[in-house]
Design a protein around this motif. Structure first.
Motif, PDB file in Angstrom:
ATOM      1  N   LEU A 180      -4.072   6.118  -8.173  1.00 21.41           N
ATOM      2  CA  LEU A 180      -4.902   5.465  -8.960  1.00 21.41           C
ATOM      3  C   LEU A 180      -4.383   4.797  -9.669  1.00 21.41           C
ATOM      4  O   LEU A 180      -5.181   3.699 -10.446  1.00 21.41           O
ATOM      5  CB  LEU A 180      -5.532   6.769  -9.600  1.00 21.41           C
ATOM      6  CG  LEU A 180      -6.544   7.483  -8.896  1.00 21.41           C
ATOM      7  CD1 LEU A 180      -6.714   8.818  -9.749  1.00 21.41           C
ATOM      8  CD2 LEU A 180      -8.020   6.810  -8.715  1.00 21.41           C
ATOM      9  N   SER A 181      -3.099   4.830 -10.437  1.00 22.34           N
ATOM     10  CA  SER A 181      -2.396   4.120 -11.355  1.00 22.34           C
ATOM     11  C   SER A 181      -2.350   2.818 -10.589  1.00 22.34           C
ATOM     12  O   SER A 181      -2.601   1.483 -11.589  1.00 22.34           O
ATOM     13  CB  SER A 181      -1.090   4.608 -11.589  1.00 22.34           C
ATOM     14  OG  SER A 181      -0.440   3.737 -12.725  1.00 22.34           O
ATOM     15  N   ALA A 182      -2.031   2.387  -9.559  1.00 20.09           N
ATOM     16  CA  ALA A 182      -1.810   0.985  -9.121  1.00 20.09           C
ATOM     17  C   ALA A 182      -3.404   0.385  -8.832  1.00 20.09           C
ATOM     18  O   ALA A 182      -3.304  -0.745  -8.821  1.00 20.09           O
ATOM     19  CB  ALA A 182      -1.165   1.280  -7.489  1.00 20.09           C
ATOM     20  N   LEU A 183      -4.275   1.131  -8.348  1.00 21.58           N
ATOM     21  CA  LEU A 183      -5.646   0.568  -8.313  1.00 21.58           C
ATOM     22  C   LEU A 183      -6.002  -0.040  -9.344  1.00 21.58           C
ATOM     23  O   LEU A 183      -6.697  -0.950  -9.354  1.00 21.58           O
ATOM     24  CB  LEU A 183      -6.581   1.659  -7.664  1.00 21.58           C
ATOM     25  CG  LEU A 183      -6.189   2.159  -6.356  1.00 21.58           C
ATOM     26  CD1 LEU A 183      -7.345   3.262  -5.611  1.00 21.58           C
ATOM     27  CD2 LEU A 183      -5.676   1.220  -5.294  1.00 21.58           C
ATOM     28  N   ARG A 184      -5.855   0.638 -10.618  1.00 23.29           N
ATOM     29  CA  ARG A 184      -6.384   0.535 -11.914  1.00 23.29           C
ATOM     30  C   ARG A 184      -5.611  -0.981 -12.409  1.00 23.29           C
ATOM     31  O   ARG A 184      -6.092  -1.803 -13.009  1.00 23.29           O
ATOM     32  CB  ARG A 184      -6.117   1.382 -13.030  1.00 23.29           C
ATOM     33  CG  ARG A 184      -7.127   2.396 -12.769  1.00 23.29           C
ATOM     34  CD  ARG A 184      -6.816   3.655 -13.931  1.00 23.29           C
ATOM     35  NE  ARG A 184      -7.743   4.900 -13.559  1.00 23.29           N
ATOM     36  CZ  ARG A 184      -6.934   6.093 -13.433  1.00 23.29           C
ATOM     37  NH1 ARG A 184      -5.609   6.264 -13.470  1.00 23.29           N
ATOM     38  NH2 ARG A 184      -7.603   7.112 -13.121  1.00 23.29           N
ATOM     39  N   ALA A 185      -4.343  -0.931 -12.055  1.00 27.15           N
ATOM     40  CA  ALA A 185      -3.566  -1.922 -12.435  1.00 27.15           C
ATOM     41  C   ALA A 185      -3.550  -3.507 -11.867  1.00 27.15           C
ATOM     42  O   ALA A 185      -3.299  -4.466 -12.395  1.00 27.15           O
ATOM     43  CB  ALA A 185      -1.907  -1.644 -12.417  1.00 27.15           C
ATOM     44  N   PHE A 186      -3.863  -3.356 -10.519  1.00 26.45           N
ATOM     45  CA  PHE A 186      -3.914  -4.461  -9.922  1.00 26.45           C
ATOM     46  C   PHE A 186      -5.337  -4.817  -9.395  1.00 26.45           C
ATOM     47  O   PHE A 186      -5.477  -5.993  -8.760  1.00 26.45           O
ATOM     48  CB  PHE A 186      -3.033  -4.569  -8.496  1.00 26.45           C
ATOM     49  CG  PHE A 186      -1.521  -4.309  -9.075  1.00 26.45           C
ATOM     50  CD1 PHE A 186      -0.943  -5.471  -9.199  1.00 26.45           C
ATOM     51  CD2 PHE A 186      -0.935  -3.189  -9.299  1.00 26.45           C
ATOM     52  CE1 PHE A 186       0.432  -5.366  -9.538  1.00 26.45           C
ATOM     53  CE2 PHE A 186       0.446  -3.103  -9.538  1.00 26.45           C
ATOM     54  CZ  PHE A 186       1.099  -4.268  -9.758  1.00 26.45           C
ATOM     55  N   SER A 187      -6.365  -4.438  -9.513  1.00 24.14           N
ATOM     56  CA  SER A 187      -7.751  -4.755  -9.137  1.00 24.14           C
ATOM     57  C   SER A 187      -7.912  -5.432  -7.794  1.00 24.14           C
ATOM     58  O   SER A 187      -8.199  -6.708  -7.645  1.00 24.14           O
ATOM     59  CB  SER A 187      -7.950  -6.045 -10.199  1.00 24.14           C
ATOM     60  OG  SER A 187      -8.379  -5.366 -11.462  1.00 24.14           O
TER      61      SER A 187
END
Length: 419
Positions: free
Chosen positions: A75-82
């Motif tokens: 989830l952190s990666a998905l929020r950060a990189f769109s």
């Protein structure tokens, strides 16, 4: 050149996996299409990560070790990189996303809808659906503790197949259950004693014939693209290492269409059939609603399933159907070498001549690469590093095995060995 969205950001896609067949084919396809490809591997030193098309690598915790940590990290990666699209290439990751759909509901993840998962990932539910739709399948049954070898042989004959209902289970995503093809009663007795949870296995008769795969891209149950291949060599109960493109068999395609329409599938899927060339009888064995091991072959022939899927899901663009070349062979160099060597133990009589012919065919691959009659899964002109690293890793592994073998041999004491 990287494609850009209207706000100036690049079109980013996250591909989860690390193998040199499925994952690498998807990475190369999307990279060639100008996407900024990020990878999320399980094996940190996989040769596939050497692809020039990978812009960034993310390392997530193993779901089987700590589901909460995995969810938080993803989830952190998905929020950060769109990311415009997330493409899981492995069953364990697909099952993990399916188990936590609510938490990932706001993200574009390329997996089937919840109510279609069982039909496409459970080898017990798939034949049940096929029977209802009038699609030929093997007679099968769930194994129980009361099953004994003579009873199973009486019903299913020999050889017979013991296979897991699912390749992976959510409570055991770190290991894949094995497929057994049993030739005789003593072997069946032994296998029944080593299967850890019989209720998770099916038994079915062995259908003589060739493995045929029909791969499709689907939107709401409508097949937009289709490709057919036939297996030329496969491991015993395993995936294909050598295959050839074929014209679409309309009878098989009709069966695929029935299942896609019933499940209202959107995405990619490979339907695995067994076809008897003498009788023209066939059965559907299973479906894989994800990218498949032979993906490099259609990709090399212009049936660019990863790019077509991306454009369909992200831009709602449908590409016209591709008239691909038939009779073109595709091979995974390393896997086919292992399958060829492992088949030596089963040679009898006249089969030795056939095996030597297969060996000569294997050794002369580069000639057919140049002529265009054969394609390599890993060796491609615009992205050579993964194949070179794969070969280097294989040689290193072979050296280590030989060293261990020599050191375990009886003979002179170490001090007596020559320098």
């Amino acid at each position: 050149m990287v494609n850009a969205m209207s706000d100036g950001c690049p079109e980013r896609v996250l591909v989860i996996g690390d193998d040199v067949r499925i994952f690498l084919a998807v990475v190369r396809s999307l990279g060639r299409a100008g996407k900024e490809v990020h990878a999320a591997p399980v094996i940190r030193h996989s040769p596939a990560l050497r692809s020039k098309f990978i812009s960034a690598v993310h390392h997530f915790p193993c779901y089987a070790d700590d589901p909460a940590a995995w969810r938080a990290s993803v989830l952190s990666a998905l929020r950060a990189f769109s990311f415009q699209l997330i493409v899981p290439c492995t069953d364990p990751t697909i099952l993990a996303f399916d188990a936590h759909r609510e938490e990932f509901a706001g993200y574009p993840i390329a997996i089937p809808k919840a109510d279609a998962m069982g039909f496409h990932f459970d080898k017990e539910k798939t034949p049940e659906l096929c029977v209802a739709l009038g699609i030929p399948v093997n007679d099968s049954a769930r194994i129980s503790a009361s099953n004994i070898a003579p009873t199973l042989i009486s019903r299913f004959g020999l050889p017979l197949v013991l296979k897991p209902r699912r390749s992976y289970w959510l409570d055991r995503l770190d290991t894949a259950d094995k497929v057994w093809i049993v030739e005789n009663e003593p072997e069946l007795r032994r296998v029944l004693t080593v299967i850890p949870e019989p209720s998770r296995y099916l038994v079915e008769g062995y259908f003589e014939g060739s493995g045929v795969g029909v791969s499709v891209l689907v939107r709401d149950g409508e097949i937009l693209h289709a490709f057919q291949h036939r297996r030329l060599r496969e491991g015993r109960g395993g995936s294909s290492s050598y295959r050839v493109s074929e014209p679409i068999n309309e009878e098989l395609l009709r069966a695929c269409r029935k299942i896609c329409e019933h499940t209202q599938l959107t995405g990619v899927c490979m339907f695995e059939f067994r076809w008897n060339p003498s009788t023209h009888d066939w059965v559907l064995l299973e479906t894989n609603a994800r990218f498949w091991g032979s993906s490099p072959l259609p990709l090399s022939l212009g049936v660019d399933f990863p790019r077509f899927l991306y454009d369909l899901l992200v831009h709602q663009v449908r590409h016209p159907a591709v008239q691909y070349r038939v009779g073109i062979r595709g091979r995974n160099l390393v896997l086919d070498g292992f399958n060829l060597l492992s088949s030596v133990r089963n040679l009898r009589g006249g089969r030795i001549g056939n095996w030597l012919g297969d060996l000569a065919d294997f050794l002369t691959q580069p000639i057919r690469w140049i002529s265009g009659r054969e394609r390599s899964d890993s060796f491609v002109s615009d992205d050579l590093r993964p194949a070179l690293w794969e070969c280097a890793s294989l040689l290193s592994s072979l050296r280590q095995r030989l060293t261990r073998h020599k050191s375990s041999q009886p003979g002179r004491r170490r001090s007596e060995q020559p320098a």
